[in-house]
Design an enzyme around this catalytic site. Structure first.
Site, PDB file in Angstrom:
ATOM      1  N   GLU A   1      -3.545   1.177  -7.336  1.00 46.92           N
ATOM      2  CA  GLU A   1      -3.954   2.355  -6.573  1.00 46.92           C
ATOM      3  C   GLU A   1      -3.011   3.513  -6.892  1.00 46.92           C
ATOM      4  OE1 GLU A   1      -6.476   1.558  -2.869  1.00 46.92           O
ATOM      5  OE2 GLU A   1      -4.400   1.438  -2.263  1.00 46.92           O
TER       6      GLU A   1
ATOM      7  N   HIS B   1       0.853  -1.195   0.000  1.00 46.58           N
ATOM      8  CA  HIS B   1       0.000   0.000   0.000  1.00 46.58           C
ATOM      9  C   HIS B   1       0.889   1.245   0.000  1.00 46.58           C
ATOM     10  CE1 HIS B   1      -2.890   3.023   1.373  1.00 46.58           C
ATOM     11  NE2 HIS B   1      -3.831   2.204   0.926  1.00 46.58           N
TER      12      HIS B   1
HETATM   13  O1  LIG Z   1      -6.077   3.184  -0.268  1.00 44.84           O
HETATM   14  C1  LIG Z   1      -7.252   3.054  -0.163  1.00 44.84           C
HETATM   15  C2  LIG Z   1      -7.767   2.000   0.676  1.00 44.84           C
HETATM   16  O2  LIG Z   1      -6.708   1.322   1.271  1.00 44.84           O
HETATM   17  C3  LIG Z   1      -8.199   3.905  -0.864  1.00 44.84           C
HETATM   18  O3  LIG Z   1      -8.742   4.838   0.007  1.00 44.84           O
HETATM   19  P1  LIG Z   1      -9.887   5.829  -0.520  1.00 44.84           P
HETATM   20  O4  LIG Z   1     -10.957   4.952  -1.139  1.00 44.84           O
HETATM   21  O5  LIG Z   1     -10.362   6.537   0.700  1.00 44.84           O
HETATM   22  O6  LIG Z   1      -9.250   6.726  -1.526  1.00 44.84           O
END
Ligand SMILES: O=C(CO)COP(=O)(O)O
Length: 189
Positions: free
Chosen positions: A99, A29
């Protein structure tokens, strides 16, 4: 930081997670990469160790805003993927989460086209560097400011198999809408 020391702490934690009945871990992450300072190699080794302990792995990848603006999105994501691929032999219990760091918790969601472009590239990378079977079966989910209003358009994209949701998961009805937007996608583990 010292690898053995970090490894030692991580191994304790994986075993504790298994002990309390945890089934999944999120690895790579952006907070771990960019706040704690974990590098690709360490994250790859954590993935291998988690899988060896029968934990399922959500393997996160994603570029910083400056990396996207410098045209380095694919380079960054492929390098992060390689560190996972160097350490993972069986992808059955792995889900990849794209992400983009600039979209996490910012309210700035990637457009469906931006997300699809990276998801398709990652699937293609898997086909070339791992196997066609893994490329076609692994789930690649999107995370970063997903909400009840934007999930449907994202979910329509061919290579977006689900979502990693942060803030919107705290709002029950919104989270249900997000879950329901991906019910026709690949079966969940
Ligand atoms: O990194 C995330 C979840 O671990 C994404 O967060 P958000 O959906 O709040 O942007």
């Amino acid at each position: 930081m010292d690898w053995k020391r970090r490894s030692f702490h991580w191994r304790d934690q994986a075993e504790q997670l298994v002990d309390i009945g945890c089934q999944w871990v999120i690895l790579g992450h952006s907070e771990r990469r960019h706040v704690i300072g974990e590098d690709d190699e360490f994250i790859g080794k954590k993935a291998a160790y988690a899988l060896s302990q029968n934990l399922k792995v959500m393997a996160c990848i994603g570029e910083l805003l400056e990396e996207r603006e410098a045209g380095k999105t694919f380079d960054v994501c492929f390098k992060q993927m390689k560190a996972f691929a160097d350490n993972i032999t069986d992808w059955t219990n792995v889900v990849i989460a794209y992400e983009p760091v600039w979209a996490i918790g910012t309210g700035k969601v990637a457009s469906p086209e931006q997300a699809q472009e990276v998801h398709a590239a990652v699937r293609d990378w898997l086909k070339t560097n791992v196997s066609a079977d893994v490329a076609s079966t692994v789930r690649i989910i999107y995370g970063g400011s997903v909400n009840a209003a934007n999930c449907a358009e994202l979910a329509k994209k061919e290579d977006i198999d689900g979502f990693l949701v942060g803030g919107a998961s705290l709002k029950g009805p919104d989270f249900a809408t997000i879950c329901n937007s991906v019910t026709s996608k690949k079966v969940t583990a």
